[in-house]
Design an enzyme around this catalytic site. Sequence first.
Site, PDB file in Angstrom:
ATOM      1  CG  HIS A  24     -12.209 -17.889 -54.646  1.00 35.82           C
ATOM      2  ND1 HIS A  24     -10.911 -17.566 -54.310  1.00 35.82           N
ATOM      3  CD2 HIS A  24     -12.727 -18.487 -53.544  1.00 35.82           C
ATOM      4  CE1 HIS A  24     -10.656 -17.953 -53.065  1.00 35.82           C
ATOM      5  NE2 HIS A  24     -11.743 -18.517 -52.579  1.00 35.82           N
ATOM      6  CG  HIS A  31      -8.417 -22.314 -51.247  1.00 39.92           C
ATOM      7  ND1 HIS A  31      -9.466 -22.638 -52.082  1.00 39.92           N
ATOM      8  CD2 HIS A  31      -8.861 -21.288 -50.482  1.00 39.92           C
ATOM      9  CE1 HIS A  31     -10.499 -21.848 -51.827  1.00 39.92           C
ATOM     10  NE2 HIS A  31     -10.151 -21.029 -50.850  1.00 39.92           N
ATOM     11  CB  CYS A  66     -14.114 -16.064 -43.171  1.00 42.67           C
ATOM     12  SG  CYS A  66     -14.972 -15.137 -44.467  1.00 42.67           S
ATOM     13  CG  HIS A  68      -8.458 -17.259 -48.338  1.00 44.30           C
ATOM     14  ND1 HIS A  68      -9.439 -16.283 -48.456  1.00 44.30           N
ATOM     15  CD2 HIS A  68      -8.963 -18.389 -48.890  1.00 44.30           C
ATOM     16  CE1 HIS A  68     -10.492 -16.816 -49.057  1.00 44.30           C
ATOM     17  NE2 HIS A  68     -10.234 -18.084 -49.326  1.00 44.30           N
ATOM     18  CD  GLU A  86     -13.617  -9.986 -42.727  1.00 52.55           C
ATOM     19  OE1 GLU A  86     -14.739 -10.144 -42.189  1.00 52.55           O
ATOM     20  OE2 GLU A  86     -13.028 -10.892 -43.357  1.00 52.55           O
ATOM     21  CE1 TYR A 103     -17.951 -23.282 -47.531  1.00 61.00           C
ATOM     22  CE2 TYR A 103     -15.969 -23.205 -46.173  1.00 61.00           C
ATOM     23  CZ  TYR A 103     -16.892 -22.580 -47.006  1.00 61.00           C
ATOM     24  OH  TYR A 103     -16.722 -21.255 -47.327  1.00 61.00           O
ATOM     25  CD  GLU A 113     -15.181 -19.546 -50.938  1.00 61.23           C
ATOM     26  OE1 GLU A 113     -14.132 -20.215 -50.938  1.00 61.23           O
ATOM     27  OE2 GLU A 113     -15.195 -18.306 -50.871  1.00 61.23           O
ATOM     28  CD  GLU A 115     -12.759 -21.293 -48.115  1.00 60.84           C
ATOM     29  OE1 GLU A 115     -12.525 -20.221 -48.694  1.00 60.84           O
ATOM     30  OE2 GLU A 115     -13.386 -21.363 -47.033  1.00 60.84           O
ATOM     31  CD1 TRP A 163     -21.163 -22.607 -36.178  1.00 55.25           C
ATOM     32  CD2 TRP A 163     -23.172 -21.679 -36.349  1.00 55.25           C
ATOM     33  NE1 TRP A 163     -20.987 -21.254 -36.313  1.00 55.25           N
ATOM     34  CE2 TRP A 163     -22.193 -20.665 -36.411  1.00 55.25           C
ATOM     35  CE3 TRP A 163     -24.517 -21.328 -36.440  1.00 55.25           C
ATOM     36  CZ2 TRP A 163     -22.522 -19.329 -36.556  1.00 55.25           C
ATOM     37  CZ3 TRP A 163     -24.856 -19.998 -36.581  1.00 55.25           C
ATOM     38  CH2 TRP A 163     -23.873 -19.006 -36.635  1.00 55.25           C
TER      39      TRP A 163
END
Length: 218
Positions: A24, A31, A66, A68, A86, A103, A113, A115, A163
């Site tokens: 990153h 990815h 979120c 990976h 989390e 995005y 980012e 992804e 969204w």
Amino acid sequence: MVEEIVLLDEADEVAGRAPKTASHHRHTPYHLAFSCFLVDPRGRVLITRRALGKRTFPGVWTGSCCGHPAPGEGLREAVLRRLDTELGVSAESVTPVLPAFRYRATAADGVVENERCPVVRAVTSGQVTPNPDEVETAEWWTWDRCLELAERPDSSPGTGSSWPSWPRSAPPGLARRRNRPASSGTALVIAPVTVRTRRPGAHGARGAPRHVRGRAPG
């Protein structure tokens, strides 16, 4: 142990693996990731604010969690792992909602980012216990309030841009039908996420598809 991510090519084929943190930067490779919205039995959605010590997008408001998927790890397993890490909670069900969402966003410090980020809905009746290293604040919100967050500048870029494709009339915990029309004219399609893998030694050739599903194989 170094956490690794799954690298993808433009055809969403697995192209390799790499250390997560080192990958990153200003030229982050494409990815695989995921974003999860956790829903309770009342239809409320858990919205979180990322911990202020997070390397990317600290302090922004986003979905429930979120992460990976690790190389060889299924989507459902990755979601459950991150929910535990989390939020200290598990889920009774995990369902893909926007399986092909992708995005690219740049943080204030220039970190990018980039992804393929399937959005999933998870349902829980458990008690949420946020990990302070990951989460600054966690709150149960109505769906209408969630839609308002998408327009705020302090929301996560990936969350906000996904969204508008969700139904406006119902919280994600109730959006179960295929091709349910949204008021914006888009449709919600619940389907498996497919990421193809190359056969060893077949440079550029497509191998058998690797299904990353919201449900474990039966």
